[in-house]
Write a protein that holds these residues in place. Structure first.
Motif, PDB file in Angstrom:
ATOM      1  N   ALA A 238     -76.081   6.447 -59.337  1.00 46.29           N
ATOM      2  CA  ALA A 238     -74.664   6.775 -59.484  1.00 46.29           C
ATOM      3  C   ALA A 238     -74.361   8.185 -58.967  1.00 46.29           C
ATOM      4  N   VAL A 239     -75.183   9.163 -59.336  1.00 49.53           N
ATOM      5  CA  VAL A 239     -74.945  10.535 -58.876  1.00 49.53           C
ATOM      6  C   VAL A 239     -75.050  10.607 -57.353  1.00 49.53           C
ATOM      7  N   GLY A 240     -76.066   9.969 -56.790  1.00 45.55           N
ATOM      8  CA  GLY A 240     -76.228   9.996 -55.340  1.00 45.55           C
ATOM      9  C   GLY A 240     -75.068   9.353 -54.616  1.00 45.55           C
ATOM     10  N   ILE A 241     -74.652   8.170 -55.081  1.00 43.94           N
ATOM     11  CA  ILE A 241     -73.550   7.452 -54.439  1.00 43.94           C
ATOM     12  C   ILE A 241     -72.247   8.243 -54.544  1.00 43.94           C
ATOM     13  N   VAL A 242     -71.933   8.727 -55.735  1.00 44.85           N
ATOM     14  CA  VAL A 242     -70.670   9.434 -55.943  1.00 44.85           C
ATOM     15  C   VAL A 242     -70.630  10.735 -55.150  1.00 44.85           C
ATOM     16  N   ALA A 243     -71.703  11.524 -55.209  1.00 49.87           N
ATOM     17  CA  ALA A 243     -71.710  12.815 -54.508  1.00 49.87           C
ATOM     18  C   ALA A 243     -71.586  12.627 -53.000  1.00 49.87           C
ATOM     19  N   LEU A 244     -72.378  11.713 -52.448  1.00 52.07           N
ATOM     20  CA  LEU A 244     -72.346  11.503 -50.997  1.00 52.07           C
ATOM     21  C   LEU A 244     -71.026  10.875 -50.558  1.00 52.07           C
ATOM     22  N   PHE A 245     -70.534   9.923 -51.345  1.00 49.75           N
ATOM     23  CA  PHE A 245     -69.298   9.248 -50.956  1.00 49.75           C
ATOM     24  C   PHE A 245     -68.104  10.200 -51.040  1.00 49.75           C
ATOM     25  N   TYR A 246     -67.994  10.950 -52.143  1.00 44.57           N
ATOM     26  CA  TYR A 246     -66.893  11.900 -52.266  1.00 44.57           C
ATOM     27  C   TYR A 246     -66.977  12.973 -51.188  1.00 44.57           C
ATOM     28  N   GLY A 247     -68.192  13.492 -50.970  1.00 50.01           N
ATOM     29  CA  GLY A 247     -68.352  14.537 -49.964  1.00 50.01           C
ATOM     30  C   GLY A 247     -68.010  14.040 -48.574  1.00 50.01           C
ATOM     31  N   LEU A 248     -68.509  12.839 -48.206  1.00 49.99           N
ATOM     32  CA  LEU A 248     -68.269  12.304 -46.873  1.00 49.99           C
ATOM     33  C   LEU A 248     -66.793  11.960 -46.672  1.00 49.99           C
ATOM     34  N   THR A 249     -66.191  11.283 -47.651  1.00 44.02           N
ATOM     35  CA  THR A 249     -64.798  10.875 -47.503  1.00 44.02           C
ATOM     36  C   THR A 249     -63.865  12.088 -47.440  1.00 44.02           C
ATOM     37  N   SER A 250     -64.091  13.078 -48.284  1.00 44.79           N
ATOM     38  CA  SER A 250     -63.240  14.278 -48.234  1.00 44.79           C
ATOM     39  C   SER A 250     -63.426  15.011 -46.907  1.00 44.79           C
ATOM     40  N   TRP A 251     -64.629  14.967 -46.340  1.00 46.78           N
ATOM     41  CA  TRP A 251     -64.892  15.597 -45.034  1.00 46.78           C
ATOM     42  C   TRP A 251     -64.113  14.872 -43.933  1.00 46.78           C
ATOM     43  N   ILE A 252     -64.128  13.535 -43.975  1.00 48.10           N
ATOM     44  CA  ILE A 252     -63.391  12.756 -42.972  1.00 48.10           C
ATOM     45  C   ILE A 252     -61.888  12.973 -43.124  1.00 48.10           C
ATOM     46  N   VAL A 253     -61.415  13.123 -44.349  1.00 49.54           N
ATOM     47  CA  VAL A 253     -59.998  13.412 -44.559  1.00 49.54           C
ATOM     48  C   VAL A 253     -59.630  14.750 -43.916  1.00 49.54           C
ATOM     49  N   VAL A 254     -60.499  15.743 -44.061  1.00 50.16           N
ATOM     50  CA  VAL A 254     -60.265  17.035 -43.396  1.00 50.16           C
ATOM     51  C   VAL A 254     -60.139  16.828 -41.891  1.00 50.16           C
ATOM     52  N   GLY A 255     -61.041  16.010 -41.329  1.00 48.85           N
ATOM     53  CA  GLY A 255     -60.971  15.731 -39.899  1.00 48.85           C
ATOM     54  C   GLY A 255     -59.716  14.979 -39.516  1.00 48.85           C
ATOM     55  N   GLY A 256     -59.279  14.057 -40.378  1.00 45.86           N
ATOM     56  CA  GLY A 256     -58.070  13.286 -40.084  1.00 45.86           C
ATOM     57  C   GLY A 256     -56.815  14.132 -40.084  1.00 45.86           C
ATOM     58  N   VAL A 257     -56.731  15.057 -41.019  1.00 45.54           N
ATOM     59  CA  VAL A 257     -55.557  15.934 -41.101  1.00 45.54           C
ATOM     60  C   VAL A 257     -55.664  17.082 -40.104  1.00 45.54           C
ATOM     61  N   GLY A 258     -56.897  17.601 -39.946  1.00 45.28           N
ATOM     62  CA  GLY A 258     -57.124  18.792 -39.131  1.00 45.28           C
ATOM     63  C   GLY A 258     -57.427  19.971 -40.028  1.00 45.28           C
ATOM     64  N   PRO A 259     -58.539  20.672 -39.801  1.00 46.81           N
ATOM     65  CA  PRO A 259     -58.943  21.770 -40.689  1.00 46.81           C
ATOM     66  C   PRO A 259     -57.881  22.852 -40.859  1.00 46.81           C
ATOM     67  N   ASP A 260     -57.107  23.099 -39.809  1.00 45.18           N
ATOM     68  CA  ASP A 260     -56.111  24.170 -39.867  1.00 45.18           C
ATOM     69  C   ASP A 260     -54.861  23.776 -40.643  1.00 45.18           C
ATOM     70  N   HIS A 261     -54.699  22.490 -40.876  1.00 44.57           N
ATOM     71  CA  HIS A 261     -53.460  22.017 -41.513  1.00 44.57           C
ATOM     72  C   HIS A 261     -53.687  21.373 -42.877  1.00 44.57           C
ATOM     73  N   VAL A 262     -54.950  21.188 -43.275  1.00 44.19           N
ATOM     74  CA  VAL A 262     -55.225  20.402 -44.473  1.00 44.19           C
ATOM     75  C   VAL A 262     -54.654  21.041 -45.727  1.00 44.19           C
ATOM     76  N   ARG A 263     -54.724  22.369 -45.830  1.00 44.81           N
ATOM     77  CA  ARG A 263     -54.202  23.014 -47.041  1.00 44.81           C
ATOM     78  C   ARG A 263     -52.678  22.858 -47.131  1.00 44.81           C
ATOM     79  N   THR A 264     -51.993  23.089 -46.004  1.00 44.96           N
ATOM     80  CA  THR A 264     -50.532  23.002 -46.002  1.00 44.96           C
ATOM     81  C   THR A 264     -50.054  21.585 -46.275  1.00 44.96           C
ATOM     82  N   ARG A 265     -50.667  20.634 -45.581  1.00 43.09           N
ATOM     83  CA  ARG A 265     -50.226  19.252 -45.751  1.00 43.09           C
ATOM     84  C   ARG A 265     -50.539  18.733 -47.151  1.00 43.09           C
ATOM     85  N   ALA A 266     -51.696  19.103 -47.688  1.00 45.76           N
ATOM     86  CA  ALA A 266     -52.033  18.677 -49.054  1.00 45.76           C
ATOM     87  C   ALA A 266     -51.056  19.280 -50.055  1.00 45.76           C
ATOM     88  N   SER A 267     -50.647  20.517 -49.853  1.00 55.07           N
ATOM     89  CA  SER A 267     -49.688  21.168 -50.759  1.00 55.07           C
ATOM     90  C   SER A 267     -48.347  20.447 -50.747  1.00 55.07           C
TER      91      SER A 267
END
Length: 499
Positions: A238-267
């Protein structure tokens, strides 16, 4: 004071049938992956390190991995539905164990009730129709029904719902990667000035809240086919699946939004960010399906935590810390049906009072109780890490340099920092400046004191009950279980408190 008289004889539970994969379903379902991605990750972007949030999830996962190393070692020695409080009692003694028992009861009830309220709010938001409390009432009724049925039924349902919510997030991830290619994995997220920059405390706070429920494997130890193996395996998986899945998915979301815009768009978008990204990179109907699965994600988490809560209440009942009637086991389905019913009634009463008062189900009730429960569980994890080191220092035969020494110490350091960060950022986690909401953590020391008070009362008035709390004893009720055979000499008083 709760009645400490011997409960009526109940049919003992059958030999456990839960396997490691099924226990893993309960654990991951309790963390609600889709709800965490929708509700916590955008806040981590907005208030935390922005593009560096994936690292926060990996750091939280590493700390939880260290915790699980000691937790799994303890679970091989102690088979008890009381889980964390039983471990704390085994390592630190009866009084700290009693304090932890009441903190656990408060924390898990708060989490479960908060999730029921949140489910009603989101269901009304997505589906429309009747007021939110009707959806919540339906969820409580379904959960209460499942709570009376054989545990395998809940495991199968949770497995289906968990796979569905993970699948929809994988569809979103795949859509982003298909459009963005390598850019979906921005290296900037791992640059020290970004990952460890301003907002790290808030990012870690949100990351740790997403792991609430990861410690629940040992709650099902008495119903596991092979508790000393299944609990450890399920915890690691469970720890392995959750940590890797959350980390990977949040990383891809950053890529989808763009690192320079992720904070503004999330806000700007907060909880809508993941839905908008899904529609942008896949299709509108996929985003619609995700919204529906968001409801089932919260339902799955509520069911998993209801089961965990009922097992805590059951364990406390059979040991005299709560009314003995909570120790009852259903003669046919072999589940703690009375504890399950009490939890359902408590949820209905609390939520009903809020509904009558016209208070907001999510911002006033849901968020406040979920955050309170998360803080309480983190305190229990901290206490368990201390208990592991002390327990194995006294039992050198089972000591291991990593599992019982270094890993618990690292977990202790990490959890200490995490609790401080969560308390500092508590108002950000709850999303309100209400002093009533933000003072709720005071209930945790109050509950701990109540647990100690109950233990002192039992020691003075019911010494046979107090004396039956043999630190380190297993409560698995199979007559063939070795720990059960060791306890037979304790007498009928203790036998009556076993499952």
């Amino acid at each position: 004071m709760p009645d400490s008289s011997t409960p009526p004889t109940e049919t003992p539970p059958a030999r456990g049938t839960l396997t490691a994969p099924r226990i893993t379903f309960f654990i991951i379902a309790a963390t609600a992956p889709l709800a965490a991605m929708v509700g916590s990750v955008p806040y981590g972007f907005a208030l935390g390190t922005g593009a560096g949030v994936p690292v926060a999830y990996l750091v939280a996962g590493l700390i939880m991995f260290c915790f699980v190393a000691g937790y799994a070692a303890m679970s091989r020695r102690i088979v008890n539905a009381g889980a964390l409080y039983a471990f704390i009692r085994a390592g630190l003694g009866r009084m700290p164990g009693a304090a932890a028992a009441y903190v656990a009861a408060l924390s898990y009830n708060a989490l479960t009730i908060g999730l029921f309220a949140a489910l009603g709010y989101f269901a009304h938001l997505v589906l429309g129709g009747p007021d939110w409390y009707w959806y919540t009432a339906l969820a409580i009724a379904c959960t209460a029904l499942l709570g009376r049925r054989q545990i395998d039924i809940s495991a199968r349902m949770l497995g289906v719902l968990m796979m569905a919510e993970i699948a929809i997030l994988v569809v979103m991830d795949t859509g982003i990667v298909a459009h963005k290619g390598v850019a979906a994995f921005p290296a900037v997220s791992f640059e020290p000035e970004v990952a460890l920059g301003a907002g790290l405390g808030a990012a870690l706070s949100f990351a740790f809240t997403s792991f609430a429920g990861i410690e629940s494997a040992a709650l099902y130890a008495e119903e596991a086919r092979d508790p000393r193996r299944s609990v450890a395996l399920a915890s690691y998986w469970a720890v392995g699946i959750v940590a890797l899945f959350y980390g990977l998915t949040s990383w891809i979301v950053v890529g989808g939004v763009g690192p320079d815009h992720v904070r503004t768009r999330a806000s700007e978008e907060l909880g809508d960010l993941v839905f908008h990204l899904t529609a942008q990179y896949t299709a509108e109907w996929v985003a619609g399906a995700m919204a529906l699965l968001m409801i089932t994600s919260v339902l799955a988490s509520a069911v998993a935590l209801h089961n965990a809560t009922s097992r805590y209440l059951h364990a406390l009942g059979r040991e005299g810390l709560l009314p003995r009637s909570l120790a009852a086991i259903h003669p046919r389905t072999h589940v703690p049906h009375r504890a399950s019913a009490v939890q359902s009634v408590l949820a209905a009463v609390v939520i009903g009072a809020f509904a009558v008062a016209g208070l907001h189900p999510y911002t006033t009730l849901g968020i406040s109780l979920i955050t309170l429960g998360t803080v309480g569980i983190m305190v229990l994890l901290l206490g368990t890490s201390v208990a592991v080191t002390v327990f194995f220092a006294r039992n050198p035969a089972g000591r291991h340099w990593w599992r019982t020494v270094l890993a618990p110490v690292l977990a202790l350091a990490g959890l200490s920092c995490a609790i401080v960060l969560v308390i500092v950022h508590y108002a950000e986690l709850t999303g309100t400046d209400s002093p009533v909401v933000n003072v709720l953590p005071v209930l945790l020391p109050v509950a701990a004191c109540a647990g100690v008070g109950r233990a002192l009362w039992l020691r003075a008035r019911r010494p046979e009950v107090y004396g039956a709390w043999a630190p380190g004893a297993s409560s698995r009720s199979d007559a063939s279980h070795p720990d059960r055979q060791e306890q037979q000499h304790e007498g009928s008083q203790e036998s009556s408190t076993s499952v």
